[in-house]
Design a protein around this motif. Structure first.
Motif, PDB file in Angstrom:
ATOM      1  N   ILE B 133      45.479   4.239 -31.728  1.00  0.00           N
ATOM      2  CA  ILE B 133      46.469   4.430 -32.806  1.00  0.00           C
ATOM      3  C   ILE B 133      46.113   3.545 -33.998  1.00  0.00           C
ATOM      4  CG2 ILE B 133      48.412   5.100 -31.322  1.00  0.00           C
ATOM      5  CD1 ILE B 133      49.438   2.177 -31.636  1.00  0.00           C
ATOM      6  N   LYS B 157      41.152   0.542 -35.120  1.00  0.00           N
ATOM      7  CA  LYS B 157      42.162   1.247 -34.333  1.00  0.00           C
ATOM      8  C   LYS B 157      42.576   0.350 -33.173  1.00  0.00           C
ATOM      9  CE  LYS B 157      41.730   5.407 -36.350  1.00  0.00           C
ATOM     10  NZ  LYS B 157      42.862   6.153 -36.957  1.00  0.00           N
ATOM     11  N   ALA B 158      43.827   0.444 -32.784  1.00  0.00           N
ATOM     12  CA  ALA B 158      44.304  -0.255 -31.594  1.00  0.00           C
ATOM     13  C   ALA B 158      44.087   0.668 -30.399  1.00  0.00           C
ATOM     14  CB  ALA B 158      45.784  -0.601 -31.741  1.00  0.00           C
ATOM     15  N   VAL B 159      43.538   0.103 -29.324  1.00  0.00           N
ATOM     16  CA  VAL B 159      43.139   0.899 -28.164  1.00  0.00           C
ATOM     17  C   VAL B 159      44.230   0.872 -27.100  1.00  0.00           C
ATOM     18  CG1 VAL B 159      41.393   1.172 -26.365  1.00  0.00           C
ATOM     19  CG2 VAL B 159      40.732   0.334 -28.622  1.00  0.00           C
ATOM     20  N   GLN B 160      44.548   2.033 -26.539  1.00  0.00           N
ATOM     21  CA  GLN B 160      45.548   2.143 -25.485  1.00  0.00           C
ATOM     22  C   GLN B 160      44.886   2.582 -24.182  1.00  0.00           C
ATOM     23  OE1 GLN B 160      48.366   4.964 -27.233  1.00  0.00           O
ATOM     24  NE2 GLN B 160      49.470   3.268 -28.191  1.00  0.00           N
TER      25      GLN B 160
END
Lengths: 224, 224
Positions: B133, B157-160
């Motif tokens: 996200i 991006k932030a990783v999930q």
């Protein structure tokens, strides 16, 4: 806290990420628009400060309606939001009377008094103060052609507001030409030659950006 | 979805960021430990999958008590969490029977079925899929001697999770020596020579890390 203060609250959002036609600063927390909630919290903490709100012209009358509806008599100026956040802050600085300026996102109602007190003590010549927090998720850098690579999230901090500066210095910084990489006041201040001191922000000091944030804000407001 | 699946749920946290003596995976959402809530959601979405939970040895009996208390009869393996997340996943892979592996944080109960379906379709040879996200806050890079500089958050991006891989490939990746910059499965997979395809994660898919996240999780769980 002997210096006079001006608080510039930016509220330029048009709400596209909120899946709502109402700009996010007007969404309600405990029956009150977020922007009003933010203004009230500042007024409680810094009753002597000057307050300046930047808001797109189209929403000025809506804002006035809210003030009447909620019997808000906190003295403040309302200015037009500029094309970019940069222009909004630049306009607001022209009207700021304080020796020290706090620039704040209108959709961050849960800032803390302690952070502001600490920042005011740490302010120095050509030294601004900004609150930061650690990142929670792993981070990837996006590269050309749909490539990406992992980066160490410990190398980075997420930046919050209020960002705090000596007014005369920030005005000089805002006399620069706008650049597209000016994403916050700290970046403008540094491009002018100032330095930034990072202090501990708070995970509570969230920016209300997504619908889930509104759910959380509602719960947090209850426990204030 | 013809391939057999193994879901590895990592729950190694000791809860230090939660200001709680109970590890965060055992904090309650709607009266149920988060880890159990996460397991249940996976079982609803992927009833045919194999489930493996990695948990520090000291907490295995507590976990068993919770299973009894909540009448949970979802078949799953419980393995010791290793010293690092890397070792936990590495151990779990030895027991995984699926052709495809989903590795997931035990404290992220709000992943979406759509993301998993999309990822399974996009999986390819030496190509893993991870949800990401956008970042909400401005970003600063921390430099030596208390210096820092602004960086463009759009570059990152932030990783999930879940992060999704072909099992045989991920096993080869985990045969590497541990490196301190292995922060997630994607970074291990890439160091081995795999490529990562990023797909849209969701802001709802939060990692429950701070007390405020628990408040939000409570509200989100109600509306599931």
């Amino acid at each position: 806290m002997q210096q006079s203060l001006s608080v510039i609250i930016t509220a330029g959002g048009i709400g596209s990420r909120m899946q709502s036609s109402l700009p996010k600063q007007f969404l309600q927390v405990l029956g009150e628009p977020i922007l009003l909630f933010t203004l009230r919290r500042f007024y409680t903490i810094l009753p002597e400060a000057q307050f300046i709100i930047t808001l797109p012209t189209d929403w000025h009358s809506t804002w006035n309606d809210y003030l009447l509806e909620h019997n808000c008599s906190i003295p403040h100026l309302v200015l037009d939001g500029g094309q970019e956040r940069f222009h909004s802050v630049s306009n607001a600085l022209q009207k700021a009377t304080g020796q020290v300026v706090l620039v704040h996102d209108g959709v961050r109602p849960f800032f803390s008094q302690e952070m502001i007190t600490e920042a005011l003590n740490l302010l120095g010549e050509k030294r601004g103060v900004v609150p930061v927090i650690d990142l929670t998720d792993s981070l990837r850098e996006v590269l050309p052609e749909a490539q990406s690579r992992p980066v160490d999230r410990k190398r980075f901090k997420a930046v919050q507001t209020p960002q705090i500066f000596r007014k005369e210095e920030l005005m000089m910084a805002y006399n620069q030409e706008f650049q597209s990489d000016f994403t916050d006041d700290a970046s403008v201040f540094e491009a002018w030659g100032g330095t930034i001191l990072m202090v501990n922000g708070s995970n509570d000091n969230l920016k209300i950006t997504h619908p889930r944030d509104l759910v959380l804000a509602q719960e947090m407001a209850k426990s204030l």
